[in-house]
Motif scaffolding. Structure first.
Motif, short mmCIF file in Angstrom:
data_model
loop_
_atom_site.label_atom_id
_atom_site.label_comp_id
_atom_site.label_asym_id
_atom_site.label_seq_id
_atom_site.Cartn_x
_atom_site.Cartn_y
_atom_site.Cartn_z
N UNK B 230 -8.07 -2.54 4.45
CA UNK B 230 -7.49 -1.38 5.12
C UNK B 230 -5.97 -1.38 4.94
N UNK B 231 -5.35 -2.55 4.99
CA UNK B 231 -3.89 -2.57 4.82
C UNK B 231 -3.49 -2.17 3.41
N UNK B 232 -4.28 -2.58 2.42
CA UNK B 232 -3.88 -2.19 1.06
C UNK B 232 -4.11 -0.69 0.86
N UNK B 233 -5.17 -0.16 1.46
CA UNK B 233 -5.41 1.29 1.38
C UNK B 233 -4.30 2.08 2.08
N UNK B 234 -3.90 1.62 3.27
CA UNK B 234 -2.84 2.32 4.03
C UNK B 234 -1.52 2.29 3.27
N UNK B 235 -1.24 1.16 2.64
CA UNK B 235 0.00 1.04 1.88
C UNK B 235 -0.02 1.97 0.67
N UNK B 247 10.78 10.34 -2.61
CA UNK B 247 11.47 9.17 -2.05
C UNK B 247 10.83 7.91 -2.62
N UNK B 248 11.67 6.89 -2.90
CA UNK B 248 11.12 5.62 -3.37
C UNK B 248 10.38 4.96 -2.22
N UNK B 249 9.12 4.63 -2.40
CA UNK B 249 8.38 4.05 -1.28
C UNK B 249 8.87 2.62 -0.97
#
Lengths: 249, 249
Positions: B230-235, B247-249
């Motif tokens: 989930x964290x990799x998907x959210x990122x 914008x540069x993420x």
């Protein structure tokens, strides 16, 4: 007591025919009503954010959403009349600033009473002036002002709170008197500074007199007397409102 | 990286059947979504009150009213499931308090970006977890989260403002990184403190894997790996969002 005298020279004679009201005048009242509903939205949303219980937050947010819907019904009429909603509403952006600064509520009850009494006066004023509008605009304004269902919440809560607390009751009665005084000041300012509203009020007064089978008054008397009548009507409504809460007006 | 280990002893093993999700778990996610929509209402109403132009005030107040309507669609589902809306929503009343304190925007642009990026992460999280819900609840949650049309306003305005101001652009890129860091912290807290959400997330992960034709992982691995995924998907979603703004993420 205010009159429209300062503007008498520059404003047209009262229109005594049955012709529809000047469209720019109509848009001016619609703009005021829209602004009042928008203000109700902002206030109810603030109340929702700070209300003591989740139940009250939900209820107040629904009232806020309903105020947006009512405002947009009025603005849709502005568009039908060929005017710009943002301009019609934007011209009243400062109308309650002084009122709000002078009547900062210090408790939740004072906030509730302000909503009920303070804005009640503004709504009543618009209701009276709306009698001077064309039929369709009048219908919309009266419908919108009748829908202000948050009054019931205020009445229920204030009534429950006040009924067993004499100190609160007498404080709120005093607060109510301050609110109505300031609110009548706002109305007075509007009638002095906004010839369009004064003209609509004069038309409203004539229509009401005709409906009651009274003889038409001379034009000059209408322009002078209508404001006097509106203040006595607004005061009477305020008295009814305070009595409904069991507060001495 | 968080796991649900602290609660492992007291919580049931991951439900690997096709049986509907535990109704109390479903109500918990619905409560979170309702709270997020209610928060969106409060924020949009505040934005409306301070927006620079009457046009923006009107538009933002309409978005605020739409958030109330979306929240109430979710709460209606809570009632269908036999639970109390006020309790379901009320349990999340503090979930964003720390986040809001740590991410006080100092300009109008920072406010806009916070709405778009900060709450975007929360919405994405709910979208992912919603895959673990029964069909009807899932439909409602996904519909409600898809409707968050204020994102378009944020994108349009931020894009217009940023495109000709290099200093603003790099400040906002930095602000975006702070927002996403804090938002992921909120998600981590929810998964640690709310076993119901962790269970739904594990179900969601299984369903998604099955839909992709992957072999089911052992139960223990699901509970441990789902949060990592989930964290990799959210990122990844955050990166897409920032790029959409240039914008540069």
């Amino acid at each position: 007591m205010t009159t429209t005298r300062p503007d008498a020279a520059s404003q047209p004679a009262v229109d005594r025919s049955d012709a529809p009201a000047n469209s720019a005048d109509v848009v001016e009242l619609l703009g005021l009503v829209a602004h009042l509903e928008h203000t109700a939205f902002v206030r109810l949303a603030n109340d929702s954010a700070i209300a003591p219980t989740v139940g009250q937050r939900l209820e107040l947010s629904r009232f806020a959403a309903a105020a947006v819907e009512r405002r947009d019904r009025v603005l849709a009429r502005v568009v039908e009349l060929g005017a710009e909603p943002e301009v019609a509403m934007g011209q009243f952006v400062d109308v309650l600033v002084d009122f709000d600064e002078r009547t900062q509520p210090s408790t939740w009850w004072e906030r509730l009473l302000k909503a009920y009494v303070g804005y009640g006066v503004a709504d009543d004023f618009c209701r009276i002036v709306a009698e001077g509008l064309d039929e369709r605009s009048r219908e919309i304004v009266l419908e919108v002002l009748d829908d202000a269902s948050h009054a019931d919440l205020a009445v229920t809560e204030l009534d429950a709170a006040g009924s067993d607390d004499g100190v609160l009751t007498s404080r709120l009665a005093l607060w109510g008197r301050r609110l109505v005084g300031e609110a009548l000041g706002v109305v007075q300012g509007l009638l002095t500074q906004r010839p369009a509203l004064a003209r609509l009020l004069a038309r409203s007064d004539e229509r009401t007199a005709a409906a009651n089978g009274e003889q038409p008054a001379p034009a000059a008397a209408v322009t002078t007397n209508a404001p006097a009548k509106v203040f006595s009507e607004l005061t009477a409504q305020h008295t009814r409102r305070m009595s409904r809460l069991g507060l001495t007006p």
